[in-house]
Structure formats: C-alpha cells, structure tokens
Design a protein around this motif. Structure first.
Motif, PDB file in Angstrom:
ATOM      1  N   LEU A 202      57.467   2.555   2.368  1.00 12.58           N
ATOM      2  CA  LEU A 202      56.448   1.542   2.650  1.00 12.58           C
ATOM      3  C   LEU A 202      56.155   1.462   4.138  1.00 12.58           C
ATOM      4  O   LEU A 202      54.995   1.370   4.557  1.00 12.58           O
ATOM      5  N   ALA A 203      57.215   1.482   4.936  1.00 16.17           N
ATOM      6  CA  ALA A 203      57.051   1.325   6.377  1.00 16.17           C
ATOM      7  C   ALA A 203      56.215   2.452   6.968  1.00 16.17           C
ATOM      8  O   ALA A 203      55.294   2.224   7.765  1.00 16.17           O
ATOM      9  N   LEU A 204      56.530   3.677   6.596  1.00 12.61           N
ATOM     10  CA  LEU A 204      55.826   4.828   7.167  1.00 12.61           C
ATOM     11  C   LEU A 204      54.417   4.980   6.594  1.00 12.61           C
ATOM     12  O   LEU A 204      53.556   5.598   7.219  1.00 12.61           O
ATOM     13  N   LYS A 205      54.176   4.414   5.424  1.00 13.12           N
ATOM     14  CA  LYS A 205      52.823   4.415   4.874  1.00 13.12           C
ATOM     15  C   LYS A 205      51.926   3.445   5.640  1.00 13.12           C
ATOM     16  O   LYS A 205      50.747   3.717   5.902  1.00 13.12           O
ATOM     17  N   LEU A 206      52.497   2.294   6.028  1.00 13.68           N
ATOM     18  CA  LEU A 206      51.721   1.286   6.756  1.00 13.68           C
ATOM     19  C   LEU A 206      51.580   1.628   8.233  1.00 13.68           C
ATOM     20  O   LEU A 206      50.519   1.423   8.834  1.00 13.68           O
ATOM     21  N   SER A 225      53.463  10.663  10.117  1.00 11.36           N
ATOM     22  CA  SER A 225      53.380  11.909   9.342  1.00 11.36           C
ATOM     23  C   SER A 225      54.461  12.897   9.765  1.00 11.36           C
ATOM     24  O   SER A 225      55.027  13.621   8.929  1.00 11.36           O
ATOM     25  N   LEU A 226      54.777  12.929  11.056  1.00  9.93           N
ATOM     26  CA  LEU A 226      55.830  13.827  11.541  1.00  9.93           C
ATOM     27  C   LEU A 226      57.207  13.346  11.115  1.00  9.93           C
ATOM     28  O   LEU A 226      58.076  14.148  10.765  1.00  9.93           O
ATOM     29  N   LEU A 227      57.418  12.012  11.133  1.00  9.26           N
ATOM     30  CA  LEU A 227      58.707  11.470  10.717  1.00  9.26           C
ATOM     31  C   LEU A 227      58.935  11.689   9.224  1.00  9.26           C
ATOM     32  O   LEU A 227      60.047  12.007   8.802  1.00  9.26           O
ATOM     33  N   VAL A 228      57.883  11.537   8.426  1.00  6.34           N
ATOM     34  CA  VAL A 228      57.998  11.773   6.986  1.00  6.34           C
ATOM     35  C   VAL A 228      58.415  13.217   6.709  1.00  6.34           C
ATOM     36  O   VAL A 228      59.174  13.498   5.774  1.00  6.34           O
ATOM     37  N   ALA A 229      57.938  14.136   7.527  1.00  5.14           N
ATOM     38  CA  ALA A 229      58.234  15.553   7.324  1.00  5.14           C
ATOM     39  C   ALA A 229      59.565  15.980   7.935  1.00  5.14           C
ATOM     40  O   ALA A 229      60.055  17.079   7.629  1.00  5.14           O
ATOM     41  N   ASP A 230      60.157  15.145   8.769  1.00  5.55           N
ATOM     42  CA  ASP A 230      61.391  15.511   9.449  1.00  5.55           C
ATOM     43  C   ASP A 230      62.558  15.496   8.461  1.00  5.55           C
ATOM     44  O   ASP A 230      62.792  14.503   7.790  1.00  5.55           O
TER      45      ASP A 230
END
Length: 240
Positions: A202-206, A225-230
């Motif tokens: 939720l946090a990274l989507k917002l 987007s970079l953190l989600v992929a890390d």
C-alpha cells in the motif's frame, strides 16, 4: 508535482532515549506535493523519526528545516502552526469526547470560527461516517472510524504536510481501502505526506519515493518503482 526546494529537509539527525541512540545521521527530503514513505521493521527508527520532525522527540544533533526555516528547536505546537500535523500511531483520539469535540480540538490554534466550520464540513465530506457519528463518544467508534477521526482532527489545523504513522494498523481491510483512497485524494488536492505504513504494498503504491530504515539508519532510498523492484525490499517487505 514538486518544486526545486524541499518542503521538509532533515539533515543528519541523531536522537535517542537515555543512553540508547535510536537514530544515526538520518537525512531525508520531502518536496511539496509528494507522498514519501518510510519503510522498515519494528524498532528501525521510523516512529522516532516522525516524532523528531513533529517536535515531540528532541534531537541530539542535526537539523530539521520546514519551508526554509530551521525548526530544530521549535516546540511541537509551534510546528503545528507552521503546517506540520502528525497522525500518531494508535490514533490517540479522546475516547470520552464526542467526534465533533475531537475534531474541534484539532483546530485549537485557529480563531476564525467560520473557517473552522468550513474545515469541519470538509472533513465530513471526506469521511461521511464521521458526520453520522458526530455526537457519539470517540471511544465507541470502530478502529477504522477512529483512524478517520484522527486524520480529520489533523486536517482541522489546515496543515501543509501530514505525518502519518501506521494508518492501517488494526483496521478492517474495507476501511483501510477507504482511508488510502482518501489519502490519495488529499495528495491530488496538494497535500504533502510523509507516511509510515506496515503494508509496504500500500505504501509504495501511494508514495512516489521511499526510504528504508534499518537499526536507526537509512540503508536504501529511491523512487517507489525502483524500491518495488529491489530484491532486498521484495524479500524483506513485499513477501517476494
């Protein structure tokens, strides 16, 4: 949308409790109109960081700047007047006061009654259930309704920036969705938000950007987007 100058700038802050240093040279920026999230496990220093920014927790060293002013030694109530409002972990509403009185307390520093009523109507437009519950005691609300009340109370001060600490904690999924939809709406209307949230999805989507804390230090930062992929973030916080 952002400008070249951050609204909030935290520079090399250290803080702690007694002999224990909880934060080690934390630096971060939040630009106007951004949602930025702080990720990390329990005890990483996320809440302490927010409390330093809002003025509840004193610094050992470092500086905090808000809208170009050094607020490092400014009392918490003066920071609120500048436009920094915190929604604390656990909500901390006043259980023996009505919903309406809880909201009015959020506007304690404002003197124009007409403007306060306008803000109250705005909160009710965001969270219609609070209008229905206006005469109920805060302690009789569900966890999700109390979280809406805590956010509404913060909005009554007409903040320029919201500091949110775990807004989904202990709340039914349906109300979590409503709260995050409202946070997205507030951001679309121009509100700047610094968010701590246990639900990293939720946090990274917002959020547009994030910082990852570990044992009181920032170990990663970047666009969501970079953190989600890390791989490190995926393994530690996204269950991947």
């Amino acid at each position: 949308m952002t400008t070249d100058s951050p609204l909030l700038s935290v520079r090399n802050i250290r803080s702690g409790y007694g002999p224990i240093e909880a934060l080690h040279d934390i630096s971060l920026d939040v630009f106007p109109g951004e949602v930025v999230t702080l990720l990390g496990s329990n005890g990483a220093g996320k809440t302490t960081t927010l409390m330093c920014i809002s003025g509840i927790q004193p610094l050992i060293t470092g500086e905090i700047w808000f809208d170009g002013s050094n607020i490092s030694s400014m009392p918490a109530h003066e920071r609120l007047k500048l436009g920094l409002a915190q929604v604390p972990e656990g909500r901390r509403i006043f259980p023996r006061l009505t919903v309406k009185d809880n909201l009015r307390l959020g506007a304690y520093s404002r003197t124009n009654k007409d403007e306060v009523r306008t803000s109250e109507e705005y909160v009710y437009s965001l969270f219609p259930i609070l209008r229905q519950r206006a005469s109920q005691l805060g302690g009789t609300l569900s966890g999700g309704e109390q979280q809406m009340l805590a956010i509404g109370r913060a909005l009554m001060s007409r903040p320029r920036m919201l500091l949110l600490d775990e807004p989904s904690m202990g709340i039914a999924p349906l109300l979590v969705r409503k709260i995050f939809e409202t946070l997205a709406q507030l951001n679309q209307e121009g509100m700047t938000i610094l968010l701590i949230e246990q639900n990293a999805h939720l946090a990274l989507k917002l959020a547009s950007r994030g910082y990852v804390l570990e044992t009181g230090a920032i170990i990663l930062s970047g666009d969501s987007s970079l953190l989600v992929a890390d791989p490190r973030v995926r393994e530690a916080y996204l269950g991947a």
